[in-house]
Motif scaffolding. Structure first.
Motif: not given
Ligand code: AMP
Ligand code: ZN
Length: 119
Positions: A39-44, A77-79, A84-85, A109-113
């Protein structure tokens, strides 16, 4: 017994290796792997190796493993370079909140707003 593998549980099968997953991190008590429907560029997903149906029951029975999940979520999240965002750690709990797999798991979830409040 509480925490024991469940034969009909998808995430217990990922822990045992019976179902394949793209594993990105593993600790003594946890496994982290990419969500099959991101659901996001990073979703683990970060899960305990022990079976508990949701995050609250995990935390009640095994608070140190619940803390391990949060630590591993931060490491992910660090890896993935999303700390940062900004990123979000989500524990959907109950069908009404969208939980579909009843083995505790944190979504990272991250890599997008990310909108607030979430839907
Ligand atoms: P939830 O809806 O909060 O219970 O989250 C379950 C998540 O597991 C969903 O985001 C699914 O896309 C994900 N999922 C289901 N099957 C697999 C699988 N075989 N490998 C990786 N992720 C999966
Ligand atoms: Zn399970």
């Amino acid at each position: 017994m509480a925490g024991e593998p469940q034969a009909d549980c998808l995430f217990c099968k990922i822990v045992s290796g019976d179902v394949p997953a793209t594993i990105v991190r593993e600790s003594e008590t946890t496994v982290a792997f990419r969500d099959i429907n991101p659901q996001a560029p990073t979703h683990i997903l970060v899960i305990p190796k022990a079976h508990y149906p949701d995050a609250a029951s995990l935390a009640a029975a095994e608070p140190t493993i619940a803390a391990d999940i949060l630590r591993e979520a931060g490491e992910v999240a660090t890896e993935e370079k999303i700390e940062g965002t900004g990123f979000r750690i989500v524990f959907n709990t109950g069908t009404g909140a969208g939980q579909t797999v009843f083995h505790a798991h944190a979504h990272v979830l991250g890599g997008r707003g990310l909108q607030w409040p979430p839907g």
